[in-house]
Design a protein around this motif. Structure first.
Motif, PDB file in Angstrom:
ATOM      1  N   LEU A 112      24.664  35.912 -11.270  1.00  0.00           N
ATOM      2  CA  LEU A 112      23.444  35.770 -12.285  1.00  0.00           C
ATOM      3  C   LEU A 112      24.148  36.101 -13.690  1.00  0.00           C
ATOM      4  O   LEU A 112      23.378  36.258 -14.666  1.00  0.00           O
ATOM      5  CB  LEU A 112      22.424  36.793 -12.117  1.00  0.00           C
ATOM      6  CG  LEU A 112      21.689  36.429 -10.660  1.00  0.00           C
ATOM      7  CD1 LEU A 112      20.585  37.686 -10.480  1.00  0.00           C
ATOM      8  CD2 LEU A 112      21.150  35.104 -10.694  1.00  0.00           C
ATOM      9  N   SER A 113      25.284  35.902 -13.969  1.00  0.00           N
ATOM     10  CA  SER A 113      26.071  36.000 -14.976  1.00  0.00           C
ATOM     11  C   SER A 113      26.250  34.767 -15.895  1.00  0.00           C
ATOM     12  O   SER A 113      26.298  34.949 -17.380  1.00  0.00           O
ATOM     13  CB  SER A 113      27.719  36.453 -14.782  1.00  0.00           C
ATOM     14  OG  SER A 113      28.525  35.767 -14.249  1.00  0.00           O
ATOM     15  N   ASP A 114      26.225  33.907 -15.226  1.00  0.00           N
ATOM     16  CA  ASP A 114      26.038  32.351 -16.263  1.00  0.00           C
ATOM     17  C   ASP A 114      24.941  32.163 -16.613  1.00  0.00           C
ATOM     18  O   ASP A 114      24.134  31.539 -15.948  1.00  0.00           O
ATOM     19  CB  ASP A 114      26.958  31.662 -15.645  1.00  0.00           C
ATOM     20  CG  ASP A 114      27.099  30.252 -16.175  1.00  0.00           C
ATOM     21  OD1 ASP A 114      26.750  30.095 -17.568  1.00  0.00           O
ATOM     22  OD2 ASP A 114      27.473  29.203 -15.670  1.00  0.00           O
ATOM     23  N   LYS A 115      24.572  32.320 -17.858  1.00  0.00           N
ATOM     24  CA  LYS A 115      23.357  32.293 -18.442  1.00  0.00           C
ATOM     25  C   LYS A 115      23.195  30.929 -19.404  1.00  0.00           C
ATOM     26  O   LYS A 115      22.311  30.829 -20.011  1.00  0.00           O
ATOM     27  CB  LYS A 115      22.460  33.412 -19.034  1.00  0.00           C
ATOM     28  CG  LYS A 115      22.213  34.667 -18.073  1.00  0.00           C
ATOM     29  CD  LYS A 115      22.130  35.844 -19.034  1.00  0.00           C
ATOM     30  CE  LYS A 115      21.618  37.222 -18.063  1.00  0.00           C
ATOM     31  NZ  LYS A 115      22.851  37.500 -17.136  1.00  0.00           N
ATOM     32  N   THR A 116      24.206  30.263 -19.518  1.00  0.00           N
ATOM     33  CA  THR A 116      24.226  28.968 -20.169  1.00  0.00           C
ATOM     34  C   THR A 116      23.372  28.033 -19.756  1.00  0.00           C
ATOM     35  O   THR A 116      23.333  27.775 -18.478  1.00  0.00           O
ATOM     36  CB  THR A 116      25.745  28.538 -20.415  1.00  0.00           C
ATOM     37  OG1 THR A 116      26.620  28.209 -19.247  1.00  0.00           O
ATOM     38  CG2 THR A 116      26.700  29.612 -21.038  1.00  0.00           C
TER      39      THR A 116
END
Length: 119
Positions: A112-116
């Motif tokens: 869930l770290s890639d919020k792009t």
């Protein structure tokens, strides 16, 4: 009762979600805790950021997230499709309602770290 027909009650509690840009509401129906947020008036990347924060709150089958958005979040779904069950419907006003649910053994593996927003 289907998760897609669950409606937020008037007495739902506003909860604090660090990093969110819209209000998050929490309520219970039939022993399930629902967390709901509405990004239908937000532009990118707000829907993605809020959705990633929200699904991070799903730790078991008794917690589900409801997202209301202006359209189906095309950038979000491929990122988490393998980790969460996702139900989608179109509301009468044209907005989209998505319900994210826990998948044992898969939700724990979600990145869930890639919020792009790519969609």
């Amino acid at each position: 009762m289907s998760d897609l027909t669950v409606q937020r009650p008037e007495d739902a509690q506003i909860i604090t979600v660090e990093g969110s840009s819209v209000p998050f509401y929490q309520f219970q129906v039939n022993g399930v805790t629902y967390i709901e947020f509405d990004t239908s008036r937000c532009g990118p990347p707000e829907p993605m950021v809020n959705a990633m924060l929200a699904v991070g709150l799903i730790k078991d089958a008794k917690t589900k997230v409801i997202m209301i958005n202006h359209k189906s979040p095309a950038g979000l779904l491929p990122k988490i499709r393998e980790n969460f069950d996702i139900q989608e419907s179109t509301l009468e006003d044209g907005r989209v309602k998505l319900v994210f649910s826990y998948i044992e053994g898969a939700s724990e593996q979600a990145d869930l770290s890639d919020k792009t927003c790519d969609g």
